[in-house]
Design a protein around this motif. Structure first.
Motif, PDB file in Angstrom:
ATOM      1  N   TRP A  50      65.256  43.935  43.249  1.00 55.75           N
ATOM      2  CA  TRP A  50      65.930  45.118  43.763  1.00 55.75           C
ATOM      3  C   TRP A  50      64.878  46.116  44.222  1.00 55.75           C
ATOM      4  N   PRO A  51      65.162  46.881  45.283  1.00 53.08           N
ATOM      5  CA  PRO A  51      64.175  47.862  45.745  1.00 53.08           C
ATOM      6  C   PRO A  51      63.977  48.967  44.712  1.00 53.08           C
ATOM      7  N   GLU A  81      54.912  42.814  44.159  1.00 56.32           N
ATOM      8  CA  GLU A  81      55.592  44.076  44.444  1.00 56.32           C
ATOM      9  C   GLU A  81      54.547  45.140  44.725  1.00 56.32           C
ATOM     10  N   TRP A  82      54.774  45.879  45.791  1.00 52.65           N
ATOM     11  CA  TRP A  82      53.906  46.994  46.156  1.00 52.65           C
ATOM     12  C   TRP A  82      54.656  48.293  45.897  1.00 52.65           C
ATOM     13  N   HIS A  83      53.986  49.221  45.253  1.00 50.22           N
ATOM     14  CA  HIS A  83      54.554  50.542  44.925  1.00 50.22           C
ATOM     15  C   HIS A  83      53.519  51.621  45.222  1.00 50.22           C
ATOM     16  N   ALA A  84      53.991  52.862  45.352  1.00 51.82           N
ATOM     17  CA  ALA A  84      53.073  53.998  45.331  1.00 51.82           C
ATOM     18  C   ALA A  84      52.427  54.008  43.949  1.00 51.82           C
ATOM     19  N   ALA A 121      51.600  57.672  50.492  1.00 53.42           N
ATOM     20  CA  ALA A 121      50.966  57.536  49.181  1.00 53.42           C
ATOM     21  C   ALA A 121      50.069  56.300  49.137  1.00 53.42           C
ATOM     22  N   PRO A 122      48.988  56.371  48.357  1.00 54.61           N
ATOM     23  CA  PRO A 122      48.216  55.151  48.120  1.00 54.61           C
ATOM     24  C   PRO A 122      49.086  54.152  47.358  1.00 54.61           C
ATOM     25  N   VAL A 123      48.920  52.873  47.647  1.00 51.60           N
ATOM     26  CA  VAL A 123      49.768  51.854  47.024  1.00 51.60           C
ATOM     27  C   VAL A 123      48.944  50.892  46.178  1.00 51.60           C
ATOM     28  N   GLY A 124      49.625  50.258  45.251  1.00 49.90           N
ATOM     29  CA  GLY A 124      49.038  49.220  44.421  1.00 49.90           C
ATOM     30  C   GLY A 124      50.051  48.111  44.270  1.00 49.90           C
ATOM     31  N   SER A 125      49.597  46.947  43.829  1.00 51.16           N
ATOM     32  CA  SER A 125      50.530  45.826  43.698  1.00 51.16           C
ATOM     33  C   SER A 125      50.444  45.215  42.313  1.00 51.16           C
ATOM     34  N   ILE A 126      51.489  44.498  41.981  1.00 50.63           N
ATOM     35  CA  ILE A 126      51.541  43.743  40.738  1.00 50.63           C
ATOM     36  C   ILE A 126      52.205  42.404  41.038  1.00 50.63           C
ATOM     37  N   ASP A 127      51.643  41.330  40.522  1.00 44.03           N
ATOM     38  CA  ASP A 127      52.193  39.986  40.718  1.00 44.03           C
ATOM     39  C   ASP A 127      53.104  39.629  39.559  1.00 44.03           C
ATOM     40  N   TRP A 175      57.677  51.107  48.567  1.00 37.92           N
ATOM     41  CA  TRP A 175      57.952  49.854  47.864  1.00 37.92           C
ATOM     42  C   TRP A 175      58.300  48.754  48.853  1.00 37.92           C
ATOM     43  N   HIS A 176      57.705  47.603  48.637  1.00 41.43           N
ATOM     44  CA  HIS A 176      58.100  46.384  49.337  1.00 41.43           C
ATOM     45  C   HIS A 176      57.583  45.208  48.531  1.00 41.43           C
TER      46      HIS A 176
END
Length: 71
Positions: free
Chosen positions: A33-34, A56-59, A13-19, A41-42
Motif C-alpha cells: 500500500w502507498p 520501498e523508497w520513502h522520504a 525531500a531526500p529519499v532512502g530505501s529499504i528492501d 514514496w514508491h
C-alpha cells in the motif's frame, strides 16, 4: 538527522530505501500500500540473487520509514 530533514516529506525531500521480502514463508505475496506520510514514496520489484524483493523508497524524514528501519 536535523529537524528540517525529519519534517521534510515533500517531493523534494531526500529519499532512502529499504528492501523487504515479496513473499511470506508460505509463498503468499505481501500486499503493498502507498505511504500516506510522504510524497516521494514508491516501490520497485528487484531480483536479488534469485530472490524477488520489494524495495520501498520513502522520504528519509517519513515516520513510517523510520519505523521500518527500527524493525
Amino acid at each position: 538527522m536535523n529537524d528540517d530533514q525529519r519534517s521534510n516529506t515533500t517531493y523534494t525531500a531526500p529519499v532512502g530505501s529499504i528492501d523487504m521480502h515479496a513473499f511470506d514463508k508460505d509463498g503468499a505475496a505481501y500486499e503493498i500500500w502507498p505511504c500516506h506520510h510522504c510524497h516521494p514514496w514508491h516501490g520497485e520489484v528487484v531480483l536479488d540473487e534469485g530472490e524477488v524483493i520489494v524495495r520501498e523508497w520513502h522520504a528519509i524524514g517519513c515516520p513510517a520509514f523510520q519505523e521500518l528501519l527500527e524493525d
